[in-house]
Design a protein around this motif. Structure first.
Motif, short mmCIF file in Angstrom:
data_model
loop_
_atom_site.label_atom_id
_atom_site.label_comp_id
_atom_site.label_asym_id
_atom_site.label_seq_id
_atom_site.Cartn_x
_atom_site.Cartn_y
_atom_site.Cartn_z
N LEU A 56 19.20 50.58 92.54
CA LEU A 56 20.30 50.10 93.37
C LEU A 56 19.97 48.76 94.03
N TRP A 57 18.81 48.70 94.66
CA TRP A 57 18.41 47.48 95.37
C TRP A 57 18.20 46.33 94.39
N GLY A 58 17.53 46.63 93.27
CA GLY A 58 17.26 45.60 92.27
C GLY A 58 18.53 45.02 91.68
N SER A 59 19.49 45.87 91.38
CA SER A 59 20.74 45.36 90.83
C SER A 59 21.49 44.53 91.87
N ALA A 60 21.42 44.93 93.14
CA ALA A 60 22.08 44.15 94.20
C ALA A 60 21.41 42.79 94.36
N VAL A 61 20.07 42.76 94.32
CA VAL A 61 19.34 41.50 94.44
C VAL A 61 19.70 40.58 93.29
N LEU A 62 19.68 41.10 92.09
CA LEU A 62 19.97 40.27 90.92
C LEU A 62 21.43 39.83 90.90
N ALA A 63 22.34 40.67 91.35
CA ALA A 63 23.76 40.29 91.39
C ALA A 63 23.99 39.13 92.35
N ARG A 65 21.68 36.83 93.15
CA ARG A 65 20.89 35.67 92.77
C ARG A 65 21.19 35.11 91.39
N VAL A 66 21.86 35.87 90.57
CA VAL A 66 21.92 35.52 89.16
C VAL A 66 23.19 34.75 88.80
N GLN A 67 22.98 33.69 88.11
CA GLN A 67 24.02 32.98 87.37
C GLN A 67 23.36 32.65 86.04
N GLY A 68 23.12 33.67 85.22
CA GLY A 68 22.40 33.47 83.97
C GLY A 68 20.89 33.46 84.15
N LEU A 112 16.73 42.65 81.85
CA LEU A 112 17.41 42.42 80.58
C LEU A 112 18.92 42.30 80.80
N THR A 113 19.47 43.20 81.59
CA THR A 113 20.89 43.17 81.89
C THR A 113 21.28 41.92 82.66
N ALA A 114 20.38 41.43 83.49
CA ALA A 114 20.66 40.23 84.28
C ALA A 114 20.58 38.95 83.46
N GLY A 115 20.05 39.04 82.25
CA GLY A 115 20.01 37.87 81.38
C GLY A 115 18.71 37.09 81.40
N LEU A 121 10.58 38.28 79.27
CA LEU A 121 10.50 39.73 79.31
C LEU A 121 9.38 40.25 78.42
N LEU A 122 9.24 39.67 77.22
CA LEU A 122 8.19 40.11 76.31
C LEU A 122 6.80 39.80 76.86
N LEU A 123 6.65 38.66 77.48
CA LEU A 123 5.36 38.31 78.09
C LEU A 123 5.02 39.29 79.22
#
Length: 149
Positions: A56-63, A65-68, A112-115, A121-123
């Motif tokens: 929950l917290w991670g998705s809120a943080v990424l939402a 902060r994220v624009q791609g 991954l969902t945040a783009g 991600l692999l590294l």
């Protein structure tokens, strides 16, 4: 209490419960790891609260902060460091490698969902797998579990 404050409160609660499990006599050991809290007749696994809190917290943080997700700093701070590292460290201090793997999968799914770029991600996944293998090989009860599986 709005969603943002609830996510933060859930993260704080999960960290407090994990710390109580690891650093106080409330933590109960079973099969080589301390992953439960026993308080009289009440028992529970703080890591389950932590998994929900991170999702929950991670998705809120990424939402927010994220624009791609253009750069590392947009997802590395504050999601991975210190948020995930604190929870992951407390779970590992309790000796629960299985739950640590689940947390890593949750965080990987969020990123991954945040783009986040596949290369990053692999590294990150390569480093995580290396640490997991090292922890597995250096702890006899973990190797017994892997051998049995």
């Amino acid at each position: 209490m709005d969603g943002k404050n609830l996510n933060v409160a859930l993260m704080v609660l999960s960290c407090v419960l994990l710390a109580l499990m690891v650093f106080t006599p409330l933590g109960a050991e079973a099969d080589g790891s301390t992953n439960r809290i026993l308080w009289g007749p009440i028992t529970g696994q703080p890591s389950e609260v932590a998994q929900l809190a991170l999702a929950l917290w991670g998705s809120a943080v990424l939402a927010r902060r994220v624009q791609g997700v253009p750069g590392v700093t947009h997802w590395l701070f504050p999601l991975v460091a210190p948020g995930v590292l604190v929870v992951l460290s407390l779970v590992l201090l309790g000796g629960d490698l299985g739950t640590s793997l689940i947390i890593l999968v949750i965080v990987g799914g969020l990123l991954l969902t945040a783009g986040v770029a596949a290369r990053r991600l692999l590294l990150t996944a390569g480093v995580a797998v290396s640490v997991v293998v090292l922890l597995m090989w250096t702890t006899p009860y973990r190797m017994m579990r892997v051998s049995a599986w």
